[in-house]
Design an enzyme around this catalytic site. Structure first.
Site, PDB file in Angstrom:
ATOM      1  N   GLU A  33      13.139 -18.549 -12.233  1.00  0.00           N
ATOM      2  CA  GLU A  33      13.268 -16.940 -12.310  1.00  0.00           C
ATOM      3  C   GLU A  33      12.195 -16.811 -13.623  1.00  0.00           C
ATOM      4  O   GLU A  33      11.062 -15.943 -14.253  1.00  0.00           O
ATOM      5  CB  GLU A  33      14.558 -16.216 -12.608  1.00  0.00           C
ATOM      6  CG  GLU A  33      14.282 -14.820 -12.939  1.00  0.00           C
ATOM      7  CD  GLU A  33      13.449 -13.971 -12.184  1.00  0.00           C
ATOM      8  OE1 GLU A  33      12.576 -13.031 -12.884  1.00  0.00           O
ATOM      9  OE2 GLU A  33      12.746 -14.568 -11.143  1.00  0.00           O
ATOM     10  N   HIS A  43      12.193 -37.616 -12.235  1.00  0.00           N
ATOM     11  CA  HIS A  43      11.588 -37.621 -11.455  1.00  0.00           C
ATOM     12  C   HIS A  43       9.606 -36.825 -11.572  1.00  0.00           C
ATOM     13  O   HIS A  43      10.221 -36.942  -9.749  1.00  0.00           O
ATOM     14  CB  HIS A  43      12.986 -36.715 -10.104  1.00  0.00           C
ATOM     15  CG  HIS A  43      13.832 -37.669 -10.103  1.00  0.00           C
ATOM     16  ND1 HIS A  43      14.072 -38.734  -9.856  1.00  0.00           N
ATOM     17  CD2 HIS A  43      14.729 -37.921 -10.875  1.00  0.00           C
ATOM     18  CE1 HIS A  43      15.211 -39.045  -9.770  1.00  0.00           C
ATOM     19  NE2 HIS A  43      15.680 -38.322 -10.300  1.00  0.00           N
ATOM     20  N   LYS A  54       8.937 -14.890 -13.857  1.00  0.00           N
ATOM     21  CA  LYS A  54       8.122 -13.953 -14.539  1.00  0.00           C
ATOM     22  C   LYS A  54       6.976 -14.496 -15.331  1.00  0.00           C
ATOM     23  O   LYS A  54       6.201 -13.288 -15.887  1.00  0.00           O
ATOM     24  CB  LYS A  54       9.416 -13.237 -15.368  1.00  0.00           C
ATOM     25  CG  LYS A  54      10.412 -12.891 -14.957  1.00  0.00           C
ATOM     26  CD  LYS A  54       9.942 -11.033 -14.512  1.00  0.00           C
ATOM     27  CE  LYS A  54      11.041 -10.371 -13.217  1.00  0.00           C
ATOM     28  NZ  LYS A  54      11.005 -11.752 -11.980  1.00  0.00           N
ATOM     29  N   TRP A 104      -4.149  -1.874  -1.479  1.00  0.00           N
ATOM     30  CA  TRP A 104      -3.946  -3.571  -1.627  1.00  0.00           C
ATOM     31  C   TRP A 104      -4.018  -4.230  -1.028  1.00  0.00           C
ATOM     32  O   TRP A 104      -4.170  -4.146   0.611  1.00  0.00           O
ATOM     33  CB  TRP A 104      -2.788  -3.552  -1.644  1.00  0.00           C
ATOM     34  CG  TRP A 104      -2.227  -5.477  -2.450  1.00  0.00           C
ATOM     35  CD1 TRP A 104      -2.085  -5.200  -3.521  1.00  0.00           C
ATOM     36  CD2 TRP A 104      -2.129  -6.414  -2.099  1.00  0.00           C
ATOM     37  NE1 TRP A 104      -1.830  -6.234  -4.178  1.00  0.00           N
ATOM     38  CE2 TRP A 104      -1.662  -6.958  -2.944  1.00  0.00           C
ATOM     39  CE3 TRP A 104      -1.390  -7.106  -0.203  1.00  0.00           C
ATOM     40  CZ2 TRP A 104      -0.840  -8.786  -2.899  1.00  0.00           C
ATOM     41  CZ3 TRP A 104      -1.648  -8.037  -0.670  1.00  0.00           C
ATOM     42  CH2 TRP A 104      -1.515  -9.411  -2.026  1.00  0.00           C
ATOM     43  N   LYS A 142       4.711  -4.725  -5.682  1.00  0.00           N
ATOM     44  CA  LYS A 142       5.996  -4.245  -5.832  1.00  0.00           C
ATOM     45  C   LYS A 142       6.730  -5.079  -4.442  1.00  0.00           C
ATOM     46  O   LYS A 142       8.205  -5.323  -4.311  1.00  0.00           O
ATOM     47  CB  LYS A 142       6.236  -3.124  -6.375  1.00  0.00           C
ATOM     48  CG  LYS A 142       8.345  -2.466  -6.644  1.00  0.00           C
ATOM     49  CD  LYS A 142       8.367  -3.569  -8.336  1.00  0.00           C
ATOM     50  CE  LYS A 142       9.885  -3.201  -7.906  1.00  0.00           C
ATOM     51  NZ  LYS A 142      10.126  -4.414  -9.627  1.00  0.00           N
ATOM     52  N   ARG A 167       2.907   0.150  -6.833  1.00  0.00           N
ATOM     53  CA  ARG A 167       3.538  -0.722  -5.580  1.00  0.00           C
ATOM     54  C   ARG A 167       2.185  -1.736  -5.511  1.00  0.00           C
ATOM     55  O   ARG A 167       2.002  -2.711  -4.870  1.00  0.00           O
ATOM     56  CB  ARG A 167       3.350   0.196  -4.246  1.00  0.00           C
ATOM     57  CG  ARG A 167       5.066   0.994  -4.575  1.00  0.00           C
ATOM     58  CD  ARG A 167       4.028   1.614  -2.976  1.00  0.00           C
ATOM     59  NE  ARG A 167       4.365   0.912  -1.622  1.00  0.00           N
ATOM     60  CZ  ARG A 167       5.263   1.822  -0.730  1.00  0.00           C
ATOM     61  NH1 ARG A 167       6.502   1.724  -1.324  1.00  0.00           N
ATOM     62  NH2 ARG A 167       5.232   0.945   0.467  1.00  0.00           N
ATOM     63  N   CYS A 174       0.667  -1.151   0.224  1.00  0.00           N
ATOM     64  CA  CYS A 174      -0.535  -0.100  -0.044  1.00  0.00           C
ATOM     65  C   CYS A 174       1.101   1.207  -0.447  1.00  0.00           C
ATOM     66  O   CYS A 174       1.979   1.086   0.411  1.00  0.00           O
ATOM     67  CB  CYS A 174      -1.087  -0.065   1.011  1.00  0.00           C
ATOM     68  SG  CYS A 174      -1.954  -1.413   1.508  1.00  0.00           S
ATOM     69  N   GLU A 184       4.099 -14.369 -12.933  1.00  0.00           N
ATOM     70  CA  GLU A 184       3.572 -13.054 -13.183  1.00  0.00           C
ATOM     71  C   GLU A 184       3.098 -11.875 -13.372  1.00  0.00           C
ATOM     72  O   GLU A 184       1.950 -11.478 -13.267  1.00  0.00           O
ATOM     73  CB  GLU A 184       4.724 -12.032 -11.901  1.00  0.00           C
ATOM     74  CG  GLU A 184       5.642 -12.793 -11.094  1.00  0.00           C
ATOM     75  CD  GLU A 184       7.139 -12.124 -11.363  1.00  0.00           C
ATOM     76  OE1 GLU A 184       7.233 -11.741  -9.509  1.00  0.00           O
ATOM     77  OE2 GLU A 184       7.310 -11.525 -11.660  1.00  0.00           O
ATOM     78  N   ASN A 204      -0.792   1.302   6.347  1.00  0.00           N
ATOM     79  CA  ASN A 204       0.137  -0.026   5.821  1.00  0.00           C
ATOM     80  C   ASN A 204       0.768  -0.849   6.710  1.00  0.00           C
ATOM     81  O   ASN A 204       0.937  -0.233   7.765  1.00  0.00           O
ATOM     82  CB  ASN A 204       1.097   0.474   4.772  1.00  0.00           C
ATOM     83  CG  ASN A 204       1.114   1.260   3.886  1.00  0.00           C
ATOM     84  OD1 ASN A 204       0.112   2.159   3.361  1.00  0.00           O
ATOM     85  ND2 ASN A 204       1.925   2.296   3.153  1.00  0.00           N
ATOM     86  N   GLY A 205       0.296  -1.799   6.480  1.00  0.00           N
ATOM     87  CA  GLY A 205       0.719  -3.098   7.331  1.00  0.00           C
ATOM     88  C   GLY A 205      -0.566  -3.835   7.561  1.00  0.00           C
ATOM     89  O   GLY A 205      -1.621  -4.213   7.378  1.00  0.00           O
TER      90      GLY A 205
END
Length: 605
Positions: free
Chosen positions: A477, A500, A481, A74, A600, A27, A2, A484, A98-99
């Site tokens: 990675e 496996h 990406k 958020w 973010k 963010r 946030c 995401e 925020n939090g």
């Protein structure tokens, strides 16, 4: 996560706060709002969705006042609704937060018993209702805010605004970042210096547990024990162009393209013109027998690559940990352990908590961060900035490769200090690093070819990425990406693990991206690739010229990268992984820079 903005200004604050909130959009958020005090009267506006919805609301229903607070939320406790949007108000007080308030249920029960009912599902409304209760009991606004803060458990950055108080704001932080900006007869509050950059370049970062009483002419800060303290005013140099798209369609595209310049700048900072490393002398691997690398998300994959470097170049045993798990497994630590914490923002809650966990237990803590004024940078024993500049896109790109570069330099320092690298080998590796910007430019020139491949990946519902050695974390990675920003389910695997379990997923509908430079492991990767194709799998081979000649037969598509030294291969192969994800997302029409459900900087557990 946030975003918070507060202004005690000389002009109407709603437009100023709205613009500052726009700079915090990266963010991540799902609702937004502003509260202001005008002629003593407190009022607010809030809306669900993008900031344009709040902007439209303010056109039809203006908010007047020269003192205000704003927020992009958020959702955590409660869905994205108007009722749950910040600022929250109860009578004469409004709050942005925020939090997470961990004891909000107990406080809510206490408030309910006293006749204070909540209108939302959020933990934040508990803060504002508790403050109102203290005001009703006759406390002053500042005392009421402080009494409320004394009751809160969890992580928070908070800003309080009060009816009848045109020149007062209370701000506090615990576990979530918050800064005070100093203007000419104005005071600002922000959860991010980027938000305040157009307003002031003079910033005071609140420390853990700090509470600030703000007016246009004064800043009074008390620490967690209630003592008056002085916090330094730092001058922040924020290149405004670095937070604009500069002609690119998305911030992510701009940040991918910036990588050669970013790496060149970092190399200039950390390599001497005549050769040799310019890392701080305080970075000392003498007497270290174990390295612990701790991070989250993309930064964790950077650590995974670095594990190969530290063990191969320096013979230094190395562990990698996901920050959210690190301290809960009670890892054994000693005064011969060096702990490295990697974070783009420097505010990642789990990474910061892990850093605090090792205090007094390890030989040295080192932060690899993009924001040298961040909490992690300030609290670590030594901070190594990556010099990537502001990264706005939620999916990390230039910060990832800049993290890799700094970690590679650290591994070279360790190799030299531990007697594993002689002068000749060191110069070879440094020459490879100096070649990075040019080789990365050559890789970026393949954008059109990679976009074409991504267009064919975009319809897939599942994609696998395979790699060996340092290409294994690059496969992880690449998969991260893709999922995401394109929302395609993707998984990364060590190619040798194919038999496996993952090979059961292979069919003609599952594309497999194989990251395979022609290195010592290429022949083994080629065997795994053949197993995929024998089962009808569609292989997108990302390799170099030698690899193309040796193993491209039967592959669905190929992307041919420059031939590069092993040390820098992970940085070069990161580029096609980024571009595949970017172009797949564009083809699918997703929100590239602000993908759904993501933030973010994750500043809560």
């Amino acid at each position: 996560m946030c975003g918070i903005v507060g202004v005690l200004g000389r002009h109407e604050v709603a437009p100023v706060i709205l613009e500052a909130l726009r700079r915090l959009e990266y963010r991540g958020y799902d609702s937004a709002g502003i509260a202001a005090v005008n002629a003593g009267r407190l009022d607010r506006r809030h809306a669900v969705g993008k900031l344009v919805n709040l902007s439209d609301l303010l056109v039809h229903d203006p908010l007047v006042g020269r003192a205000g607070i704003g927020h992009t939320r958020w959702a955590t406790h409660g869905a994205a609704t108007v009722a749950n949007a910040h600022p929250h108000r109860a009578g004469p007080v409004a709050v942005v937060h925020n939090g997470i308030i961990e004891n909000y249920r107990a406080l809510r029960g206490e408030l309910h018993a006293a006749g204070y009912e909540q209108e939302s599902e959020t933990d934040t409304e508990t803060v504002v209702q508790l403050t109102r209760r203290h005001l009703d009991a006759g406390m002053s606004p500042v005392d009421a805010a402080f009494a409320t803060l004394d009751r809160l458990e969890g992580a928070f950055a908070l800003a309080f605004l009060f009816e009848g108080e045109d020149d007062l704001m209370v701000a506090a932080r615990k576990g979530s970042p918050l800064a005070v900006g100093h203007g000419d007869g104005e005071i600002f509050v922000g959860s991010d210096a980027i938000a305040l950059a157009p307003l002031t370049d003079r910033i005071t970062y609140l420390e853990e547990g700090d509470r600030a009483v703000l007016t246009r002419g004064s800043v009074e800060i008390r620490d967690a024990d209630g003592r008056l303290v002085n916090r330094a005013v730092a001058r922040i140099e924020m290149d405004q162009a670095r937070v604009e798209k500069a002609g690119y369609k998305h911030f992510m595209a701009k940040e991918i393209a910036e990588q050669p310049r970013v790496l060149a700048g970092a190399l200039e900072h950390y390599l001497a013109p005549e050769g040799g490393l310019l890392l701080p002398e305080a970075l000392d691997f003498d007497g270290v027998d174990r390295l612990v690398l701790v991070a989250c998300g993309t930064a964790h994959y950077a650590c995974h690559v670095a594990k190969y470097w530290f063990e191969q170049l320096a013979g230094l045993p190395c562990e990698i940990d996901i920050a959210s798990e690190f301290r809960y497994r009670a890892p054994p630590l000693s005064d011969r352990t060096l702990a490295v914490f990697v974070s783009q923002s420097g505010e990642t809650a789990d990474t910061l908590a892990a850093l605090r966990h090792v205090e007094g237990q390890v030989r040295q803590s080192v932060a690899v961060v993009n924001v040298p004024t961040s909490s992690i940078a300030r609290e670590a024993g030594l901070a190594l900035p990556i010099h990537a500049g502001a990264e706005i896109g939620v999916a990390s790109t230039k910060a990832f490769t800049a993290q890799l570069l700094v970690l590679a330099l650290m591994a070279l320092r360790a190799g030299a200090q531990r007697g594993r690298l002689d002068a000749g080998r060191m110069e070879e590796h440094l020459a490879a690093l100096r070649s990075l910007p040019g080789l990365m430019n050559a890789t970026l020139a393949l954008d059109g070819e990679i976009a074409a491949a991504a267009g064919e990946l975009a319809p897939a519902t599942d994609v696998l990425f395979l790699g060996r050695g340092p290409m294994y974390p690059l496969a992880l990675e690449g998969a991260l990406k893709l999922k995401e920003i394109s929302y395609i389910h993707a998984e990364g695997y060590a190619a040798g693990e194919l038999k496996h379990g993952p090979i059961a997923l292979i069919d003609t509908h599952v594309p497999v991206v194989v990251l395979a430079p022609h290195d010592a492991l290429f022949a083994k990767t080629l065997s795994n690739m053949q197993e995929v194709m024998a089962r009808g799998g569609k292989v997108l081979l990302v390799t170099d010229g030698a690899g193309l000649n040796a193993g491209a037969d039967g592959t669905w598509r190929q992307i041919t990268l420059p031939e590069v030294p092993d040390l820098i291969a992970p940085l070069i192969y990161a580029v096609p992984a980024q571009l595949l994800a970017y172009h797949a997302a564009v083809a699918k029409g997703t929100d590239v820079d602000q993908p759904r459900n993501l933030a973010k900087s994750v500043t809560v557990e």
